[in-house]
Motif scaffolding. Structure first.
Motif, PDB file in Angstrom:
ATOM      1  N   MET A  89      62.696  28.830  44.815  1.00 37.79           N
ATOM      2  CA  MET A  89      62.434  29.686  43.689  1.00 37.79           C
ATOM      3  C   MET A  89      60.938  29.673  43.352  1.00 37.79           C
ATOM      4  N   THR A  90      60.322  28.520  43.435  1.00 36.46           N
ATOM      5  CA  THR A  90      58.898  28.400  43.145  1.00 36.46           C
ATOM      6  C   THR A  90      58.077  29.226  44.138  1.00 36.46           C
ATOM      7  N   LEU A  91      58.474  29.202  45.405  1.00 35.26           N
ATOM      8  CA  LEU A  91      57.768  29.971  46.432  1.00 35.26           C
ATOM      9  C   LEU A  91      57.845  31.463  46.132  1.00 35.26           C
ATOM     10  N   VAL A  92      58.987  31.930  45.724  1.00 36.52           N
ATOM     11  CA  VAL A  92      59.158  33.342  45.386  1.00 36.52           C
ATOM     12  C   VAL A  92      58.266  33.722  44.204  1.00 36.52           C
ATOM     13  N   MET A  93      58.201  32.857  43.204  1.00 35.08           N
ATOM     14  CA  MET A  93      57.351  33.113  42.038  1.00 35.08           C
ATOM     15  C   MET A  93      55.879  33.168  42.446  1.00 35.08           C
ATOM     16  N   MET A  94      55.456  32.264  43.311  1.00 32.42           N
ATOM     17  CA  MET A  94      54.062  32.245  43.761  1.00 32.42           C
ATOM     18  C   MET A  94      53.738  33.513  44.543  1.00 32.42           C
ATOM     19  N   MET A  95      54.649  33.956  45.376  1.00 34.70           N
ATOM     20  CA  MET A  95      54.439  35.177  46.151  1.00 34.70           C
ATOM     21  C   MET A  95      54.363  36.386  45.228  1.00 34.70           C
ATOM     22  N   ALA A  96      55.204  36.437  44.226  1.00 35.81           N
ATOM     23  CA  ALA A  96      55.220  37.563  43.291  1.00 35.81           C
ATOM     24  C   ALA A  96      53.919  37.643  42.501  1.00 35.81           C
ATOM     25  N   ILE A  97      53.318  36.515  42.233  1.00 36.72           N
ATOM     26  CA  ILE A  97      52.058  36.483  41.499  1.00 36.72           C
ATOM     27  C   ILE A  97      50.891  36.810  42.426  1.00 36.72           C
ATOM     28  N   ALA A  98      50.912  36.299  43.634  1.00 39.81           N
ATOM     29  CA  ALA A  98      49.794  36.447  44.556  1.00 39.81           C
ATOM     30  C   ALA A  98      49.687  37.848  45.144  1.00 39.81           C
ATOM     31  N   ILE A  99      50.786  38.504  45.426  1.00 34.52           N
ATOM     32  CA  ILE A  99      50.746  39.800  46.094  1.00 34.52           C
ATOM     33  C   ILE A  99      50.044  40.867  45.252  1.00 34.52           C
ATOM     34  N   PRO A 100      50.392  41.058  43.974  1.00 34.61           N
ATOM     35  CA  PRO A 100      49.695  42.086  43.212  1.00 34.61           C
ATOM     36  C   PRO A 100      48.222  41.772  42.962  1.00 34.61           C
ATOM     37  N   ALA A 101      47.834  40.522  43.054  1.00 38.13           N
ATOM     38  CA  ALA A 101      46.456  40.138  42.771  1.00 38.13           C
ATOM     39  C   ALA A 101      45.524  40.419  43.948  1.00 38.13           C
ATOM     40  N   ALA A 102      46.052  40.813  45.079  1.00 37.12           N
ATOM     41  CA  ALA A 102      45.227  41.055  46.254  1.00 37.12           C
ATOM     42  C   ALA A 102      44.590  42.436  46.169  1.00 37.12           C
ATOM     43  N   ALA A 103      43.267  42.472  46.067  1.00 40.54           N
ATOM     44  CA  ALA A 103      42.538  43.735  46.023  1.00 40.54           C
ATOM     45  C   ALA A 103      42.445  44.312  47.430  1.00 40.54           C
ATOM     46  N   MET A 104      42.031  45.562  47.495  1.00 36.42           N
ATOM     47  CA  MET A 104      41.851  46.226  48.775  1.00 36.42           C
ATOM     48  C   MET A 104      40.736  45.505  49.542  1.00 36.42           C
ATOM     49  N   PRO A 105      40.938  45.219  50.827  1.00 28.47           N
ATOM     50  CA  PRO A 105      39.874  44.576  51.605  1.00 28.47           C
ATOM     51  C   PRO A 105      38.614  45.443  51.616  1.00 28.47           C
ATOM     52  N   TYR A 106      37.459  44.803  51.694  1.00 29.45           N
ATOM     53  CA  TYR A 106      36.185  45.522  51.615  1.00 29.45           C
ATOM     54  C   TYR A 106      36.075  46.621  52.668  1.00 29.45           C
ATOM     55  N   ASN A 107      36.412  46.317  53.913  1.00 25.88           N
ATOM     56  CA  ASN A 107      36.276  47.321  54.981  1.00 25.88           C
ATOM     57  C   ASN A 107      37.161  48.534  54.731  1.00 25.88           C
ATOM     58  N   THR A 108      38.355  48.316  54.237  1.00 27.91           N
ATOM     59  CA  THR A 108      39.249  49.426  53.920  1.00 27.91           C
ATOM     60  C   THR A 108      38.686  50.247  52.768  1.00 27.91           C
ATOM     61  N   ALA A 109      38.225  49.575  51.726  1.00 26.90           N
ATOM     62  CA  ALA A 109      37.633  50.269  50.578  1.00 26.90           C
ATOM     63  C   ALA A 109      36.387  51.044  51.008  1.00 26.90           C
ATOM     64  N   ARG A 110      35.586  50.451  51.859  1.00 31.75           N
ATOM     65  CA  ARG A 110      34.369  51.102  52.354  1.00 31.75           C
ATOM     66  C   ARG A 110      34.714  52.370  53.130  1.00 31.75           C
ATOM     67  N   ASN A 111      35.686  52.282  54.020  1.00 34.01           N
ATOM     68  CA  ASN A 111      36.095  53.458  54.801  1.00 34.01           C
ATOM     69  C   ASN A 111      36.650  54.561  53.911  1.00 34.01           C
ATOM     70  N   GLU A 112      37.463  54.189  52.934  1.00 36.24           N
ATOM     71  CA  GLU A 112      38.028  55.173  52.012  1.00 36.24           C
ATOM     72  C   GLU A 112      36.936  55.809  51.158  1.00 36.24           C
ATOM     73  N   ALA A 113      35.975  55.003  50.691  1.00 31.97           N
ATOM     74  CA  ALA A 113      34.875  55.517  49.881  1.00 31.97           C
ATOM     75  C   ALA A 113      33.996  56.465  50.694  1.00 31.97           C
ATOM     76  N   LEU A 114      33.745  56.126  51.958  1.00 35.02           N
ATOM     77  CA  LEU A 114      32.978  57.017  52.830  1.00 35.02           C
ATOM     78  C   LEU A 114      33.716  58.325  53.056  1.00 35.02           C
ATOM     79  N   PHE A 115      35.020  58.243  53.283  1.00 33.99           N
ATOM     80  CA  PHE A 115      35.814  59.452  53.489  1.00 33.99           C
ATOM     81  C   PHE A 115      35.761  60.339  52.253  1.00 33.99           C
ATOM     82  N   LEU A 116      35.966  59.744  51.061  1.00 34.57           N
ATOM     83  CA  LEU A 116      35.908  60.520  49.819  1.00 34.57           C
ATOM     84  C   LEU A 116      34.526  61.128  49.605  1.00 34.57           C
TER      85      LEU A 116
END
Length: 96
Positions: A1-28
């Motif tokens: 149960m603790t592992l599930v709670m940690m995963m639920a907290i950690a997943i939404p906190a992950a921002a878009m990786p820099y390279n992905t954000a950079r490519n999307e920003a260049l495209f826009l």
């Protein structure tokens, strides 16, 4: 149960990786340059504004949250009146 709670907290906190954000920003920025006829100075500013926005979107709620408002406010200062009006009228740009 603790592992599930940690995963639920950690997943939404992950921002878009820099390279992905950079490519999307260049495209826009490229798309906006083509559609709105941006100058070189405007292009650089639009790229940086979009990159900042994309790097700060962490959750689905952030897409149209505080950083979206900051992005649109910043673009208002960079774009001319007709460019901003066209930007606002285009759902593709205004609501990525």
């Amino acid at each position: 149960m603790t592992l599930v709670m940690m995963m639920a907290i950690a997943i939404p906190a992950a921002a878009m990786p820099y390279n992905t954000a950079r490519n999307e920003a260049l495209f826009l920025a490229d798309k906006m340059a083509y559609e709105l006829g941006l100058t070189a100075t405007q292009y650089e500013a639009v790229y940086e504004i979009n990159l900042d926005y994309l790097l700060n979107v962490d959750t689905r709620a952030d897409v149209f949250g505080f950083w979206w408002e900051v992005r649109n406010r910043d673009l208002r200062y960079v774009l001319s009146t007709w460019q901003y009006d066209r930007f606002m009228a285009s759902e593709w740009f205004y609501r990525p």
